[in-house]
Structures are given as structure tokens and as C-alpha cells.
Design an enzyme around this catalytic site. Structure first.
Site, short mmCIF file in Angstrom:
data_model
loop_
_atom_site.label_atom_id
_atom_site.label_comp_id
_atom_site.label_asym_id
_atom_site.label_seq_id
_atom_site.Cartn_x
_atom_site.Cartn_y
_atom_site.Cartn_z
N CYS A 191 45.88 0.15 86.38
CA CYS A 191 47.34 0.37 86.03
C CYS A 191 48.35 -0.29 86.89
CB CYS A 191 47.34 1.82 85.89
SG CYS A 191 46.35 2.51 84.63
N ARG B 157 50.04 -0.13 72.54
CA ARG B 157 49.96 0.76 73.35
C ARG B 157 51.25 0.82 74.31
NH1 ARG B 157 47.24 2.87 78.18
NH2 ARG B 157 46.00 4.91 77.71
P1 XMP Z 1 40.50 4.19 85.52
O1 XMP Z 1 41.03 4.51 86.72
O2 XMP Z 1 39.05 5.23 85.16
O3 XMP Z 1 41.21 4.78 84.26
O4 XMP Z 1 39.78 2.86 85.56
C1 XMP Z 1 41.26 4.37 83.03
C2 XMP Z 1 42.44 4.64 81.94
O5 XMP Z 1 43.67 3.83 82.54
C3 XMP Z 1 44.64 3.67 81.42
N1 XMP Z 1 44.75 2.28 81.38
C4 XMP Z 1 45.88 1.78 81.56
N2 XMP Z 1 47.13 2.39 82.25
N3 XMP Z 1 48.06 0.09 82.35
C5 XMP Z 1 47.95 1.48 82.73
O6 XMP Z 1 49.14 2.01 83.04
C6 XMP Z 1 46.62 -0.39 82.03
O7 XMP Z 1 46.79 -1.70 81.70
C7 XMP Z 1 45.80 0.55 81.29
N4 XMP Z 1 44.59 0.16 80.80
C8 XMP Z 1 44.15 1.44 80.82
C9 XMP Z 1 43.91 4.37 80.43
O8 XMP Z 1 44.38 5.66 80.11
C10 XMP Z 1 42.36 4.37 80.87
O9 XMP Z 1 41.67 5.41 80.09
#
Ligand code: XMP
Length: 503
Positions: A309, A405
Site C-alpha cells: 500500500c 475500490r
Molecule cells: P498485506 O500487508 O497483508 O495487506 O499485504 C493486505 C491488505 O492491503 C490492502 N490493500 C491495499 N491497500 N493500496 C492500499 O492502500 C493497495 O494497492 C492495496 N491492495 C490491497 C487490503 O486491505 C489487503 O487486504
């Protein structure tokens, strides 16, 4: 402008050890997200296109967790994935996929591939069992157009009556060397063909024994969640997912505390009151209250903690995850709403901290994206195996369906294949590679082991007791450094530890 308050992330805190008479092997790690979604492992897989499709959802539910199937796929494809999970195994299949005698064998091949099953009961229009056709019967078929009738077994069908137990079914199948046992009830008197009411399969019965902690619904089918977006497309998607048997619908948004999302949540709850509704993502207690007021059964917490993120650096908005979870879980517990700590989990210790802060479960993307069961192939770089992982807010993922999203669906639609237009998307995530991590069961085994040990250190027998007993201490940067491996030149890989920053 209000006062500046302090917020902490997982690395800022530790749980103080406590007097304990509890051994890790004796603790209970089950979590109740809802009366209809009871897990034996407090773990959800992220609704991301490199994390959760049917394979991941099946593997995780077998370990006791829950997969949330991503929505960057056409409605019918996503619903098909949910259907595949729901059909994948259950001691007893209440509505087996059936064929008609006149249907072409090509249809049998399609259904075998779709549901990964090896055969079907064949029924007449009144639902009476007239035969069974399996891949063994079809091995030598050359023309896909020939009717099933010509290849099915009709004589000496082994069937059993309603009320047959799992053990009886297994014995019968072993005795007669068959893989499938249709359950029939007599049709009208004198008719040799009974009405098909369900079926046991040997494979399923073996799996029931192999995965005793699997997360299942009341009918013995694996639990499955799925993500939806908002608007008419979201409604259509929800409709199809519910028809496919989904247990939990998650409204997938980077900002759950926004009018459009909340209105849609209320609408969805109204239309599908029996499906567990998860709303997110949020990072404040007020947002949890708003979600609960709009029908959420579960609230997902995390604005910007995810490994891929960039929301916080791109927008300047977010909340360090530990404080977000603490605050949201407090309000969730007051209101009787479950909370999911989503994103930023790097080690099993982070899971323990999130659960001790009051979250009902955690959700992970990164830790599961490098496994065999995540979508995508392994890639070799410099002799090491990797798998691709990407944020749903990365340009690549937004262009393949996740832009809504981040409230950018219109830009993505306009951009089509054009690079110039795609540059108008404002990404909030990146894409990259992760080290290959083996099977899901290996990752979940390490996570569960860490949770159990953490509970042992605190003397907590259950997850609610863990939250009750938790006493957090703040650690300094020196403390965090001390917590990690230090003063070792070459660190051999451990299954549950990577040196920070090395992925
Ligand atoms: P981890 O740390 O396990 O997190 O890789 C997964 C969660 O991250 C969120 N998610 C995003 N948040 N930009 C964001 O700000 C993104 O591109 C993105 N893609 C996923 C999502 O809540 C996921 O479960």
C-alpha cells in the site's frame, strides 16, 4: 485543526508476559466472526487478485480460516469460484451436480473441469436416479457429442437410504469399491428408480477426516467469502454470489466511512439479510459505529498498513495499524460487531498483537500471496523462486478491475489499453515479487503456532481471554531493534522469520 494524538503500529508495542498455567497445545484459537461464520483459525485471506481465488479459499478453509474471493473477475467467474469452494468437499452433498441421460458427454467434461469432480449421478426429468457416469466411463470417448446415456452405468448401482451416516457410507463404498454413493428415497411405489436426494463421495469423506478443523457451514460445506463493489454492478455481483452459496459478502473499499459505501451496505443487508456482511476499510471508532448502523456484521480495519500500500504516502491519510485496531475493536466489542485487522501483518507476533488488541481475526495478503494456492505461476529470479504480488490500488490491478475500490473506476474505464490515459490513474499501491512460501498449510501452521505460543505466554486459553489479559507496553526504537535478530552476520532462513526489509 484538532490536537495531534499519537498512534502506534505493531512494532511500537509488545505484550508483557504473564503468570501462566496454560500450555500452547491446550489453547483454543477458534474465532466467531458471526453465528454463521465460526472459524477454528482467526485468519482471512485478502480479497486480492494475486491472493484469493477458489484454490486459496479451499486451502484456507481446510485449515480453519476463511478466504475472501476477489472481485476483479467477471461476475460469473467470481460466482463460479465461490461455487467451486462450496462444492469442493462436504461429508454429504445435498445438491450434487447432475446430468440428464440425453445430454452430451462434452458437458460432463466441462463440469468435471469446473468443479474438479470425477463423476455425476444421472437423473431423469422427475429427479429419479437412472445412472452414474464417471471419468472412468468416459476415458475412451472420442465424440463429445454422444449422449451420456450411452456411457453411464445403470446396472447394480450402489445407493443408500436417507439417514446413512458418514461412517456407514464409507464402509459401504469400501465394500463395493465405489467412489460415489447416491442417497435416494423411494419414488412412487413399485418404481425401481429412487429420487436422488444427495450423495456421499469417498474423496470428501477422506478430507473430512484429513482436515478435522476445517471451517464449515451448517451443511458441512467449506465456508467462503467474496468481495463486492458498489452500484448496480455490485448488486448484480452480490445476487450471483449469494446464489452460489457465499457465506460472507465483503464490501471492498479503501474508505468504508463514506456515504456511498454505507448506503450500499444498508441496501445489501436489506436485500440479503441472511448473508454475513463485512464492510471496510476503516480506521476509527466512529467509522465502526457508522458501519454497524448501516448493517455491517463485521468491520474491516486498516487504512494504509498493507505491504503493497502507498495510500498513506500518496494521500497523507491513514492510521498506524495497532492504534486503528485497538480503537475499532473497542467500539466493535461495545456494539457486538466483529472486527478484522486487515494488512500490515508480517510475523505471527503481529497476529497475536492484533488479536490481543481485540480484533476478532486478522486478514493477510502478503503472507499468503507467495504460496502454491495463490493465483499465478512461480517465477525464477537469480535461481530463487518468487510469486507476483500486487496492491489492488496498483496501476496494473486497477486496470484489471479494482479501480472502484479507490473511487477511480471511470478513469480506468476510459483508459482501456492506452498507456497515456492509464497514467491518469492515481495509484495507491505497487506490484512486486515475493519469495515462494510453499503450501498454505505451512504458512498457517507457523501462524497458528505463533498464536498458541503467544497465548501461552499470557496464560490465555481462548482468544477473548487473550484480549482480556493483554497488557501492552510501548517499546522504543532501541527496543524494536532488540526484538529483531541483531549482531548476526549471516542469518539462515527460518520458516517464520525474515530479516525486515528483505521480503
Ligand atoms: P498485506 O500487508 O497483508 O495487506 O499485504 C493486505 C491488505 O492491503 C490492502 N490493500 C491495499 N491497500 N493500496 C492500499 O492502500 C493497495 O494497492 C492495496 N491492495 C490491497 C487490503 O486491505 C489487503 O487486504
Amino acid at each position: 485543526m484538532s490536537d495531534i494524538t499519537e498512534a502506534l503500529s505493531y512494532d511500537d508495542v509488545l505484550l508483557a508476559p504473564q503468570a501462566s498455567a496454560v500450555l500452547p497445545r491446550d489453547v483454543d484459537v477458534s474465532a466467531r466472526l458471526h453465528a454463521n461464520v465460526q472459524l477454528s483459525l482467526p485468519l482471512l485471506s485478502a480479497a486480492m487478485d494475486k491472493v484469493t481465488e477458489a484454490g486459496m479459499a479451499i486451502a484456507l478453509a481446510r485449515q480453519g480460516g476463511l478466504g475472501v474471493v476477489h472481485k476483479s473477475a467477471p461476475v460469473e467467474v467470481q460466482a463460479g469460484m465461490v461455487e467451486a469452494v462450496k462444492r469442493s468437499e462436504s461429508g454429504f452433498i445435498i445438491d450434487p451436480v447432475t446430468l440428464r441421460p440425453e445430454e452430451p458427454v462434452g458437458k460432463a467434461f466441462d463440469l468435471m473441469a469446473k468443479f474438479r469432480v470425477s463423476g455425476f449421478p444421472v437423473v431423469d426429468p422427475a429427479g429419479r436416479l437412472v445412472g452414474i457416469v464417471t471419468n472412468r466411463d468416459l476415458r475412451l470417448v472420442e465424440d463429445d457429442g454422444t449422449p451420456v446415456r450411452e456411457h453411464m452405468t445403470t446396472r447394480g448401482l450402489i445407493t443408500a437410504a436417507v439417514g446413512t451416516t458418514l461412517e456407514q457410507a464409507r464402509d459401504l463404498m469400501q465394500e463395493h469399491r465405489v467412489e460415489k454413493l447416491p442417497i435416494v428415497e423411494p419414488a412412487d411405489t413399485g418404481d425401481e428408480h429412487g429420487l436422488l436426494v444427495g450423495m456421499f463421495t469417498f474423496k470428501d469423506i477422506e478430507k473430512v477426516r484429513k482436515y478435522p478443523s476445517a471451517a464449515k457451514d451448517a451443511r458441512g460445506r467449506l465456508l467462503c467469502g467474496a468481495a463486492v463493489g458498489v452500484g448496480p454492478e455490485g448488486e448484480e455481483r452480490a445476487e450471483a454470489l449469494v446464489a452460489a452459496g457465499v457465506d460472507l459478502l465483503g464490501i471492498d473499499s479503501a474508505h468504508g466511512h463514506s456515504a456511498g459505501i454505507l448506503e450500499f451496505a444498508a441496501k445489501l443487508k436489506d436485500r440479503h439479510p441472511d448473508v454475513v456482511l463485512m464492510v471496510g476499510n476503516v480506521a476509527t471508532g466512529d467509522a465502526v459505529r457508522a458501519c454497524a448502523d448501516h448493517g455491517a456484521d463485521v468491520v474491516k480495519v486498516g487504512v494504509g498498513p498493507g505491504s503493497i500500500c502507498t495510500t498513506r504516502v500518496v494521500t497523507g491519510v491513514g492510521m498506524p495499524q495497532f492504534t486503528a485496531v485497538l480503537e475499532c475493536a473497542r467500539v466493535g466489542n461495545e456494539l457486538g460487531v466483529a472486527t478484522v485487522a486487515d494488512g500490515g501483518i508480517r510475523y505471527s507476533g503481529d497476529v497475536v498483537k492484533a488479536l490481543a488488541a481485540g480484533a476478532t481475526t486478522v486478514m493477510v495478503g502478503n503472507l499468503l500471496a507467495g504460496t502454491d494456492e495463490s493465483p499465478g505461476e512461480q517465477v525464477l529470479v537469480g535461481g530463487r523462486r518468487y510469486k507476483e504480488y500486487r496492491g489492488m490500488g496498483s496501476v496494473e490491478a486497477m486496470r484489471s478491475g479494482s479501480a472502484d475500490r479507490y473511487f477511480q473506476a471511470e478513469v480506468a474505464e476510459r483508459s482501456g489499453p492506452s498507456q497515456a490515459e492509464a497514467s491518469k490513474l492515481v495509484p495507491e499501491g505497487v506490484s512486486g515479487l515475493l519469495p515462494y512460501r510453499g503450501a498454505v498449510g505451512e504458512v498457517t501452521g507457523q501462524l497458528e503456532g505463533g498464536i498458541r505460543s503467544g497465548m501461552g505466554y499470557l496464560g490465555a486459553r481462548t482468544l477473548p481471554e487473550l484480549a482480556e489479559r493483554a497488557r501492552f507496553v510501548r517499546q522504543s526504537a532501541a527496543g524494536a531493534r532488540e526484538s529483531h535478530v541483531h549482531d548476526v552476520d549471516v542469518v539462515h532462513e527460518a520458516p517464520n522469520y525474515q530479516v525486515p526489509g528483505r521480503g
